[in-house]
Design a protein around this motif. Structure first.
Motif, mmCIF file in Angstrom:
data_model
loop_
_atom_site.group_PDB
_atom_site.id
_atom_site.type_symbol
_atom_site.label_atom_id
_atom_site.label_comp_id
_atom_site.label_asym_id
_atom_site.label_seq_id
_atom_site.Cartn_x
_atom_site.Cartn_y
_atom_site.Cartn_z
ATOM 1 N N ILE A 1 16.176 31.986 23.719
ATOM 2 C CA ILE A 1 15.568 31.653 22.008
ATOM 3 C C ILE A 1 17.088 31.923 21.200
ATOM 4 O O ILE A 1 18.096 32.935 21.734
ATOM 5 N N LEU A 2 17.019 32.109 20.383
ATOM 6 C CA LEU A 2 18.472 32.248 19.149
ATOM 7 C C LEU A 2 17.970 33.326 18.295
ATOM 8 O O LEU A 2 16.931 33.321 17.415
ATOM 9 N N LEU A 3 19.132 34.416 17.717
ATOM 10 C CA LEU A 3 19.056 35.586 17.023
ATOM 11 C C LEU A 3 20.081 35.707 16.219
ATOM 12 O O LEU A 3 21.360 35.283 16.596
ATOM 13 N N GLY B 1 30.941 28.176 23.779
ATOM 14 C CA GLY B 1 31.548 26.915 22.465
ATOM 15 C C GLY B 1 31.863 28.043 21.202
ATOM 16 O O GLY B 1 32.318 27.989 20.103
ATOM 17 N N HIS B 2 30.332 28.557 21.459
ATOM 18 C CA HIS B 2 29.809 29.117 20.154
ATOM 19 C C HIS B 2 30.050 30.420 20.203
ATOM 20 O O HIS B 2 30.104 31.303 21.032
ATOM 21 N N ASP B 3 30.286 31.259 19.357
ATOM 22 C CA ASP B 3 30.684 32.933 18.918
ATOM 23 C C ASP B 3 29.350 33.804 19.272
ATOM 24 O O ASP B 3 28.178 33.460 18.641
ATOM 25 N N LEU B 4 29.051 34.104 20.267
ATOM 26 C CA LEU B 4 28.458 35.402 20.165
ATOM 27 C C LEU B 4 28.442 36.709 20.123
ATOM 28 O O LEU B 4 29.712 36.942 20.479
ATOM 29 N N MET B 5 26.731 37.263 19.483
ATOM 30 C CA MET B 5 27.303 38.734 19.173
ATOM 31 C C MET B 5 26.752 39.592 21.061
ATOM 32 O O MET B 5 26.454 39.545 21.543
ATOM 33 N N ALA B 6 27.488 40.551 20.510
ATOM 34 C CA ALA B 6 27.572 41.755 21.699
ATOM 35 C C ALA B 6 25.863 41.802 22.271
ATOM 36 O O ALA B 6 24.867 41.587 21.361
ATOM 37 N N SER C 1 21.817 36.583 20.578
ATOM 38 C CA SER C 1 22.287 36.523 19.176
ATOM 39 C C SER C 1 23.784 35.859 18.342
ATOM 40 O O SER C 1 25.626 36.209 19.241
ATOM 41 N N VAL C 2 23.728 34.793 17.255
ATOM 42 C CA VAL C 2 24.646 33.586 17.995
ATOM 43 C C VAL C 2 25.656 34.484 16.247
ATOM 44 O O VAL C 2 25.195 34.776 15.041
ATOM 45 N N ALA C 3 26.781 33.893 16.107
ATOM 46 C CA ALA C 3 27.379 34.738 14.951
ATOM 47 C C ALA C 3 27.581 33.531 14.294
ATOM 48 O O ALA C 3 27.449 34.523 12.381
ATOM 49 N N ASN C 4 27.313 32.168 14.288
ATOM 50 C CA ASN C 4 27.057 31.154 12.634
ATOM 51 C C ASN C 4 25.930 30.742 13.180
ATOM 52 O O ASN C 4 25.928 29.633 13.861
ATOM 53 N N PRO C 5 25.085 31.712 12.201
ATOM 54 C CA PRO C 5 23.414 30.758 12.346
ATOM 55 C C PRO C 5 24.125 29.222 12.123
ATOM 56 O O PRO C 5 22.635 28.469 13.103
ATOM 57 N N THR C 6 24.152 28.537 11.038
ATOM 58 C CA THR C 6 24.402 27.043 10.902
ATOM 59 C C THR C 6 25.080 26.547 11.758
ATOM 60 O O THR C 6 24.271 24.883 11.936
ATOM 61 N N ALA C 7 25.430 26.818 12.754
ATOM 62 C CA ALA C 7 26.186 25.387 14.245
ATOM 63 C C ALA C 7 24.388 24.954 14.817
ATOM 64 O O ALA C 7 24.907 24.192 15.239
ATOM 65 N N PHE C 8 23.353 25.990 14.133
ATOM 66 C CA PHE C 8 22.398 25.617 14.745
ATOM 67 C C PHE C 8 21.300 25.133 14.042
ATOM 68 O O PHE C 8 20.534 24.173 14.685
ATOM 69 N N MET C 9 20.798 26.069 13.309
ATOM 70 C CA MET C 9 19.830 25.519 11.854
ATOM 71 C C MET C 9 20.484 25.651 10.774
ATOM 72 O O MET C 9 20.811 27.350 10.694
#
Ligand code: ZN
Length: 322
Positions: free
Chosen positions: A62-64, A87-92, A110-118
């Motif tokens: 799941i993504l936050l 390949g996506h930037d992830l938060m610690a 926890s993704v740094a760039n949410p718009t890469a997913f939705m």
């Protein structure tokens, strides 16, 4: 009030009102934010095991983003395969392993760039959508939110100030300086329904939306039991002496990581003396008034939403006194 003890604040910015049947929650109703249905797999968290879990075809994540949960089609937390995060930037701290759903490993990122997913607006606060998720999804999302909040807040060792790194799939930290291990912090909070016969005491904090009333609550202080905390808080905030503090049930509250421990107490005195720093108002409400609010035929006060333990305590008391 001890100035060093923080007070709990419910955020009533977004409310959804639901009426549930008058049943005993401890018997047949899940506690909100609990019951994720996962095996937390505390002993299957070696780096090799976690890698193997990550590669399973059935694995899901799941993504936050900034504490918000990515919601997909159907209104459920969106799930993707962990490999799709490459390949996506992830938060610690990177992947957090939440546990096993049957044989299926469940991770959170926890993704740094949410718009890469939705679209970014699909990442939604749990306060806003909490009442709409299934109990298991709500618990899963809350557990992920609390764990990421812990890693975000505690980047350094409390002993030596060294940088900490995640271990065991994010349920532990180890200090790179002194080697100390630390575990996710959960703060115990007493939340109290004070009764006087067929009346219940409810209060409202300064600045709450007009009409909203809830159970009084406060953090446990070092050196006291949860029952003592419950009685002290009611005395401090409303000037009411109580007895027979009876523990009812508890609820995880992931904002960021409280354990709300619900009590029903009997009032010994009934005259209210407000501590204006803590409460803007506190009043006694009759059972009839409360039942009318729950059945949407009365408006003596605005009820806390059903994902709060205050709502569940009121519902429990209505069931017990039926
Ligand atoms: Zn250290």
């Amino acid at each position: 009030m001890n100035g060093s003890v923080k007070k709990l604040r419910f955020d009533f910015a977004v409310l959804t009102s639901h009426v549930l049947p008058m049943t005993n929650i401890s018997a047949d109703t899940p506690i909100p934010f609990a019951g994720d249905g996962l095996d937390h797999a505390e002993y299957q968290r070696s780096p090799e095991q976690l890698q193997a879990f990550m590669k399973k075809t059935s694995a899901r994540a799941i993504l936050l983003h900034k504490g918000r949960i990515g919601i997909g089609d159907g209104g459920r937390p969106h799930r993707i395969h962990p490999a799709d995060l490459v390949g996506h930037d992830l938060m610690a701290p990177g992947p957090v392993f939440l546990g096993l759903e049957g044989e299926r490993p469940i991770f959170a990122f926890s993704v740094a760039n949410p718009t890469a997913f939705m679209p970014e607006e699909n990442f939604v606060s749990l306060r806003g959508i909490g009442g709409n998720l299934s109990p298991a999804d709500l618990a899963l999302a809350g557990r992920a939110k609390s764990l990421f909040a812990w890693h975000h807040i505690e980047k350094h060792c409390v002993s030596c100030g060294g940088k900490t790194v995640a271990r065991d799939g994010g349920i532990k930290q180890k200090c790179t300086g002194c080697g100390a291990e630390s575990f996710p912090r959960v703060s115990p909070v007493a939340i109290m329904l004070v009764t006087d016969g067929d009346r219940v005491l409810l209060g409202r904090g300064p600045g709450w939306p007009e009409g909203f009333m809830s159970a009084l609550a406060g953090f446990v202080s070092p050196g006291e039991t949860i029952e003592e905390a419950a009685q002290r808080e009611v005395l401090e905030e409303a000037g009411i002496k109580t007895q027979n503090a009876r523990y009812v049930f508890s609820q995880p509250w992931p904002f960021p990581a409280q354990l709300m421990m619900g009590f029903i107490l009997e009032a010994v005195t009934t005259d209210i003396t407000l501590d204006p720093k803590e409460l803007e108002d506190a009043r006694w409400f009759t059972r009839d008034e409360i039942l009318a609010v729950f059945e949407k035929r009365g408006n003596a006060f605005a009820c806390p939403p059903r994902q709060t333990i205050a709502h569940q305590l009121l519902r429990q008391w209505l069931a017990e006194t039926a």
